[in-house]
Design an enzyme around this catalytic site. Structure first.
Site, short mmCIF file in Angstrom:
data_model
loop_
_atom_site.label_atom_id
_atom_site.label_comp_id
_atom_site.label_asym_id
_atom_site.label_seq_id
_atom_site.Cartn_x
_atom_site.Cartn_y
_atom_site.Cartn_z
N ALA A 105 -2.99 16.21 82.09
CA ALA A 105 -3.76 16.05 83.33
C ALA A 105 -2.82 15.55 84.42
CB ALA A 105 -4.89 15.05 83.14
N CYS A 106 -2.98 16.09 85.64
CA CYS A 106 -2.16 15.63 86.76
C CYS A 106 -3.04 15.38 87.97
CB CYS A 106 -1.08 16.67 87.10
SG CYS A 106 -1.74 18.23 87.68
N ALA A 107 -2.44 14.89 89.03
CA ALA A 107 -3.20 14.44 90.20
C ALA A 107 -4.08 15.54 90.81
CB ALA A 107 -2.25 13.87 91.24
N GLY B 143 -4.46 18.67 89.48
CA GLY B 143 -5.14 19.39 88.41
C GLY B 143 -5.04 20.89 88.52
N THR C 93 -0.63 20.17 85.25
CA THR C 93 -1.44 20.08 84.04
C THR C 93 -1.14 21.27 83.12
OG1 THR C 93 -3.19 19.02 85.31
CG2 THR C 93 -3.84 20.02 83.22
#
Lengths: 156, 104
Positions: B8-10, B12, B16
């Site tokens: 998951a990343c900021a 998305g 990710t």
């Protein structure tokens, strides 16, 4: 330019871009200005720029091997735009592998909700861009048509 | 070894999924079974089931944000890393996990 009404992602491709400045902020400005000036896509630069810089400040989007994938949102578009620019220049990007960047995929995504299909396409592009073979193919692609064909392979 | 992971990343949208691919490739290259769940802008995809988690030797959490449904991960051996670390160093991460698990 590179526009198609029934596609769920639009492209703007420049396979031989020469940037006026090596600064990231200036590069983003130039990319967005090119898209606005040379295509029929119309949106406000500042909003997108702010989003892109906000994202970039969280962590670098230079993911290695000379590639970067900055991204931001615009409330004025309804279809995502993939802006692909290749340059002979070696751009400093503070990339994960500390190597300079020469292939940039700038993703401009609609801000509105309900864009799940678009987001899926972009996530698919990101997923495939980790593939070394695909990276090599983009490095070798010299014309707009070559680049577009590669994007189509990954996105359609 | 069976490896499961969540990425998951900021935003998305991009990292990710790049981390997913990096972990999958690195794990397969070293002969492991792997499944990677993404928690991106489109929600949870390739969700890890109870069975996946029960059978897993290790859970890699490659995330820069608060994850959803973490109650599933209780009682499972895990390593936490930033999403960029997975993109950059998935290969050496898997090697390190192999060594760690072998020691025991």
């Amino acid at each position: 330019m590179n526009e198609s009404a029934d596609r769920s992602v639009d492209y703007y491709i420049d396979p031989s871009k020469i940037f006026q400045s090596g600064k990231k902020t200036e590069i983003f400005k130039e990319m967005i200005d090119d898209v606005i000036k040379k295509s029929a896509f119309d949106f406000e630069r500042e909003e997108v720029l702010e989003e892109i810089e906000k994202r970039e400040s969280l962590s670098t989007t230079g993911f290695g091997n000379g590639f970067a994938i900055p991204h931001g949102k615009s409330s004025q578009i309804h279809t995502p735009i993939v802006v692909l620019m290749k340059t002979e220049q070696k751009l400093e990007w503070e990339a994960l592998d500390d190597q300079p960047v020469s292939i940039i995929f700038l993703l401009i995504v609609p801000k509105e909700k309900g864009e799940a299909i678009h987001l899926k396409l972009l996530s698919r592009l990101s997923y495939h861009l980790m593939d070394k073979k695909i990276q090599e193919a983009f490095k070798a692609a010299e014309t707009k048509e070559n680049c577009e064909a590669l994007l189509n392979q990954l996105l359609v | 070894m069976k490896i499961v992971a969540v990425t998951a990343c900021a935003t998305g949208v991009a990292h990710t999924f790049m981390a997913k691919r990096a972990i999958e490739d690195a794990a397969k290259e070293r002969g492991h079974e792997v499944k990677v769940e993404t928690q991106g802008a489109t929600g949870i995809e390739d969700e890890l089931t109870r069975k996946d988690l029960r059978e897993a030797d290790i859970l890699i959490i490659a995330s820069d944000v608060k994850l959803a449904r973490t109650e599933r991960f209780e009682g499972i051996r895990k390593v936490n890393i930033p999403v960029a670390a997975a993109i950059k160093n998935a290969g050496s991460l898997i090697k390190k996990i192999e060594e760690k698990l072998k020691e025991e």
